[in-house]
Structure formats: structure tokens, C-alpha cells
Motif scaffolding. Structure first.
Motif, PDB file in Angstrom:
ATOM      1  N   GLU A 188      67.395 -12.434 -24.313  1.00 23.96           N
ATOM      2  CA  GLU A 188      66.774 -11.428 -25.350  1.00 23.96           C
ATOM      3  C   GLU A 188      66.175 -12.111 -26.575  1.00 23.96           C
ATOM      4  O   GLU A 188      65.357 -11.755 -27.495  1.00 23.96           O
ATOM      5  N   HIS A 189      66.643 -13.396 -26.652  1.00 26.13           N
ATOM      6  CA  HIS A 189      66.440 -14.314 -27.926  1.00 26.13           C
ATOM      7  C   HIS A 189      65.278 -15.352 -27.686  1.00 26.13           C
ATOM      8  O   HIS A 189      64.909 -16.254 -28.570  1.00 26.13           O
ATOM      9  N   CYS A 308      80.421 -19.297 -28.641  1.00 20.40           N
ATOM     10  CA  CYS A 308      80.543 -18.007 -28.450  1.00 20.40           C
ATOM     11  C   CYS A 308      81.217 -17.766 -27.350  1.00 20.40           C
ATOM     12  O   CYS A 308      80.907 -18.263 -26.113  1.00 20.40           O
ATOM     13  N   ARG A 309      81.690 -16.380 -27.213  1.00 20.24           N
ATOM     14  CA  ARG A 309      82.666 -15.934 -26.181  1.00 20.24           C
ATOM     15  C   ARG A 309      82.280 -14.754 -25.907  1.00 20.24           C
ATOM     16  O   ARG A 309      82.804 -14.049 -24.727  1.00 20.24           O
ATOM     17  N   THR A 310      81.712 -13.940 -26.492  1.00 17.14           N
ATOM     18  CA  THR A 310      81.365 -12.448 -26.186  1.00 17.14           C
ATOM     19  C   THR A 310      79.806 -12.263 -26.556  1.00 17.14           C
ATOM     20  O   THR A 310      78.952 -13.164 -27.211  1.00 17.14           O
ATOM     21  N   VAL A 311      79.163 -11.063 -25.818  1.00 20.93           N
ATOM     22  CA  VAL A 311      78.014 -11.003 -26.223  1.00 20.93           C
ATOM     23  C   VAL A 311      77.590 -10.723 -27.532  1.00 20.93           C
ATOM     24  O   VAL A 311      76.439 -11.168 -28.064  1.00 20.93           O
ATOM     25  N   PRO A 312      78.271  -9.758 -28.383  1.00 19.01           N
ATOM     26  CA  PRO A 312      78.023  -9.842 -29.624  1.00 19.01           C
ATOM     27  C   PRO A 312      77.995 -10.978 -30.700  1.00 19.01           C
ATOM     28  O   PRO A 312      77.253 -11.204 -31.549  1.00 19.01           O
ATOM     29  N   GLU A 313      78.809 -12.053 -30.175  1.00 16.75           N
ATOM     30  CA  GLU A 313      78.834 -13.163 -30.877  1.00 16.75           C
ATOM     31  C   GLU A 313      77.477 -13.904 -30.669  1.00 16.75           C
ATOM     32  O   GLU A 313      77.161 -14.721 -31.433  1.00 16.75           O
ATOM     33  N   ILE A 314      77.103 -14.005 -29.371  1.00 17.23           N
ATOM     34  CA  ILE A 314      75.733 -14.500 -29.048  1.00 17.23           C
ATOM     35  C   ILE A 314      74.692 -13.882 -29.899  1.00 17.23           C
ATOM     36  O   ILE A 314      74.009 -14.837 -30.476  1.00 17.23           O
ATOM     37  N   GLU A 319      70.836 -14.675 -34.074  1.00 19.24           N
ATOM     38  CA  GLU A 319      70.008 -14.116 -35.221  1.00 19.24           C
ATOM     39  C   GLU A 319      70.122 -15.262 -36.466  1.00 19.24           C
ATOM     40  O   GLU A 319      69.336 -15.208 -37.269  1.00 19.24           O
ATOM     41  N   LYS A 320      71.517 -15.727 -36.635  1.00 18.97           N
ATOM     42  CA  LYS A 320      71.634 -16.466 -37.642  1.00 18.97           C
ATOM     43  C   LYS A 320      70.812 -17.930 -37.725  1.00 18.97           C
ATOM     44  O   LYS A 320      70.316 -17.960 -38.909  1.00 18.97           O
ATOM     45  N   ILE A 321      70.616 -18.351 -36.620  1.00 19.49           N
ATOM     46  CA  ILE A 321      69.678 -19.706 -36.619  1.00 19.49           C
ATOM     47  C   ILE A 321      68.272 -19.638 -36.195  1.00 19.49           C
ATOM     48  O   ILE A 321      67.577 -20.617 -36.026  1.00 19.49           O
TER      49      ILE A 321
END
Length: 372
Positions: A188-189, A308-314, A319-321
């Protein structure tokens, strides 16, 4: 077909006491049995497996290396300049992917399938092709003993459906992030990025989730996705470049990661999906301990490193970087196994993948003018 148990028992009877290699599905059975032993050490690449085996031989421990013929190139330097030069005899089991006919396997096995025997003959390494019965293995092991007495190595070449599989209990479900969900989340990114995905299940997963001309699905050449990505990033600084790697592939040639950190291309993002196994060849383990990818990347010179270990963390981290200069490394811990995605070659030949990607990656006249 020879039982995997018979193969391992035969090696035990001949006092082999150290085993290493990089898995192949043709050797799935022996690997499954050897993984239960302390005398088996999974290697990041075939050359390291061979040099470890040589080190074991120098202590008086008879050693075996198991590998796929696509990794023969990684073996050639230590095979010729170490074991042959110093007369250290080893026993090698090498699969014959893409043999006797290239049409019987995936396209990336065609060249080595046709060339494996010729390579061994060219460097004068004794070898034999394993047949589907136990007597064939016994005969080849006898030939290997003859070569050993002359301090020469011997290669047993293993065609498809020659050695049986061995059923291992299914992996314990720890509710880890699936490979499918991880790839879908990072896809998605990707936007208009030029993307290199590593060999095996990861390329197949990306193909199934988001087939795109900007995706270069690397079928084969394990460990070199970061090299492809770095070469493109340095020559197209105006484009975002993403490398979607696996832990086994990234560990195979860590020098590529180190070079990316040294060159510091601001447009490169390196994903490493880590499940501690080679899913494409049967789920054999890559390492006994978890690699600290983020720390390693920062030590090598990447500007950011994150796990990252979860979809929200990904989603949150990407988005941050998104607008920050790289190179970035994003390690994503995922579970083993999962549904098998479709093969890329079900829709595209390798040359078609290359051609459509190259059209996307080659700058137009307008792009050249802007860059100048």
C-alpha cells in the motif's frame, strides 16, 4: 525413491559427523532429519557451508555439504582455492534443478541445470548422478571413499524425485503476522517506486497482491535483490526504490546491505521479512536466533532501522519515513508457512518481467532533461 532415513543412516554408518548447507526442495527429507541434530549447522550461503565443512575435516570430523545447484557458484571459490588447493576431501550432495530438461523446472534453473555437470568436469571434481534406488547411493558413497583416500572431494548429484521427503510436525501457530498480510500492507505504501522482490515466496506474494510493471520479481539469484536495488537507486536518484527481501536471502550476502549503508542512497527502502525459515524449500530454519536487523542496518550506515510485528506498526512507520531521506531498513517479523501464492511464471516470462520493468526504470527524454 530412496527414503531420507536411509540416506542419513548410510552417512552415519560411514562416520560423517558434521553437516551444513543451504536447503533445496529436492533434499527436503535429509534436511528435515538433519535439523534435529546438533551436528547440523544451517549456513547463510553455500560457500560458508563448504568452508565450515573444511574446518570440521581439519579436526578429523568427516563432513557433508548439501546444497542446490543454483548455489554452485557460491561454492566454486572455496571448493577450488581451499579444499582442492589444500587437498581437503569433502562429500557434497548437490541437487540437479533444471535437469535433464529446462522445461521440467522454473526458467531461472535452466542455465545451471544444463551446466552443472560441465562445471564439475571443467574443474575436475569427481561426481556421480544418484539413481532412485538404495544401491545407487551405496555405490556412489563407495566411489566417494575412493576419492577421499586420495584427498579429493566427491559430489553426489541428486535429480528430482530421487530422495523422499520426511514429514515433520506442523509449526506451532503463534498468531504471528502472515506473509500475505505483511506484503499487502507494505504494498500500500509502494506508490510509484521501482520494486525488487527476492526469490521464492516473497516475489510470488507480491505478484499475487499487486502485480505491476514497476515490480521486478527476482526468480533465482538468491541474496542479490539488495544489489539490484542499490544499482538502480544510485543511477535513478530521482526515483523511489524499494527492495523486498527475506531473512535467508538478506543473510546470504550481507555485504550488499553493508554497501547500501556505505553509499547511503536517499531514495532506497529495504524491507526484510523475517520468519526464520526457507519457506520455498520446505520451511527449514535459517538461524537459531533472531537477527537484529534494525541494529545491523544502523551499524552499517542506514539512516533509519525499525522492526515491525503488526500491520498497524507497518503503516505507522512507513507513513513516518515517507518523506525522510534514506536508506531505510524495515524488518517485519512474520510467521512461517501460509497459503502458497501463484507463481509469477503463470502469467509472465522472466524476459517479459525484465522488459516491462526496464521501460519503467529507463528515464525518458523529459526525465533526462530535468536531471541535467
Amino acid at each position: 525413491m530412496i527414503d531420507a532415513e536411509f540416506v542419513c543412516d548410510a552417512l552415519d554408518r560411514r562416520d560423517f559427523g558434521f553437516f551444513s548447507g543451504v536447503p533445496c526442495s529436492f533434499l527436503k527429507g535429509p534436511f528435515a532429519l538433519l535439523e534435529k541434530r546438533d551436528t547440523y549447522v544451517p549456513a547463510p550461503n553455500e560457500g560458508i557451508a563448504l568452508s565450515m565443512a573444511a574446518g570440521a575435516e581439519l579436526t578429523g570430523t568427516r563432513a557433508v555439504v548439501l546444497a542446490q545447484n543454483s548455489g554452485l557458484g557460491n561454492l566454486l571459490d572455496p571448493l577450488t582455492s581451499l579444499t582442492m588447493a589444500y587437498e581437503i576431501p569433502l562429500l557434497l550432495f548437490i541437487s540437479l534443478r533444471g535437469w535433464p530438461s529446462a522445461e521440467d523446472d522454473e526458467p531461472h534453473h535452466a542455465a545451471m541445470g544444463a551446466g552443472t555437470i560441465g562445471v564439475l568436469e571443467a574443474i575436475d571434481v569427481a561426481h556421480g548422478i544418484l539413481g532412485p534406488d538404495e544401491s545407487s547411493l551405496t555405490e556412489l558413497l563407495d566411489l566417494a571413499e575412493t576419492e577421499r583416500r586420495q584427498n579429493r572431494s566427491f559430489v553426489i548429484l541428486v535429480p528430482a524425485k530421487t530422495i523422499g521427503t520426511y514429514q515433520t510436525p506442523p509449526a506451532v501457530d503463534r498468531n504471528e503476522l502472515s506473509r500475505k498480510d505483511a506484503v499487502a500492507a507494505l504494498a500500500e505504501h509502494l506508490g510509484d517506486a521501482l520494486v525488487y522482490s527476492t526469490t521464492g515466496m516473497i516475489s510470488r506474494e507480491l505478484f499475487g497482491a499487486s502485480d505491476n510493471p514497476r515490480n521486478f520479481y527476482m526468480q533465482g539469484s538468491m541474496g542479490h535483490a539488495i544489489g539490484l536495488g542499490l544499482g538502480t537507486a544510485l543511477n535513478r536518484p530521482d526515483r523511489r526504490i524499494a527492495v523486498v527481501d527475506g531473512d535467508g536471502a538478506a543473510a546470504m550476502h550481507l555485504g550488499g546491505l553493508a554497501l547500501a549503508g556505505e553509499r547511503q542512497p536517499e531514495n532506497l527502502t529495504h524491507f526484510v521479512l523475517d520468519n526464520g525459515s526457507y519457506d520455498s524449500t520446505g520451511g527449514q530454519r535459517t538461524r537459531d536466533s533472531v537477527m537484529q536487523w534494525a541494529d545491523l542496518a544502523l551499524a552499517a550506515g542506514y539512516r533509519t532501522g525499525q522492526t515491525c510485528r503488526t500491520v498497524p506498526e507497518i503503516h505507522a512507520h512507513l507513513e513516518k519515513i515517507a518523506d525522510l531521506p534514506g536508506p531505510h531498513l524495515v524488518a517485519i517479523h512474520i510467521g512461517k508457512g501460509g497459503a502458497t501464492p501463484p507463481r509469477v511464471t503463470s502469467a509472465h516470462t522472466n524476459s517479459q518481467v525484465r522488459a516491462r520493468f526496464q521501460r519503467e526504470a529507463t528515464p525518458s527524454a523529459a526525465d533526462t532533461g530535468r536531471r541535467g
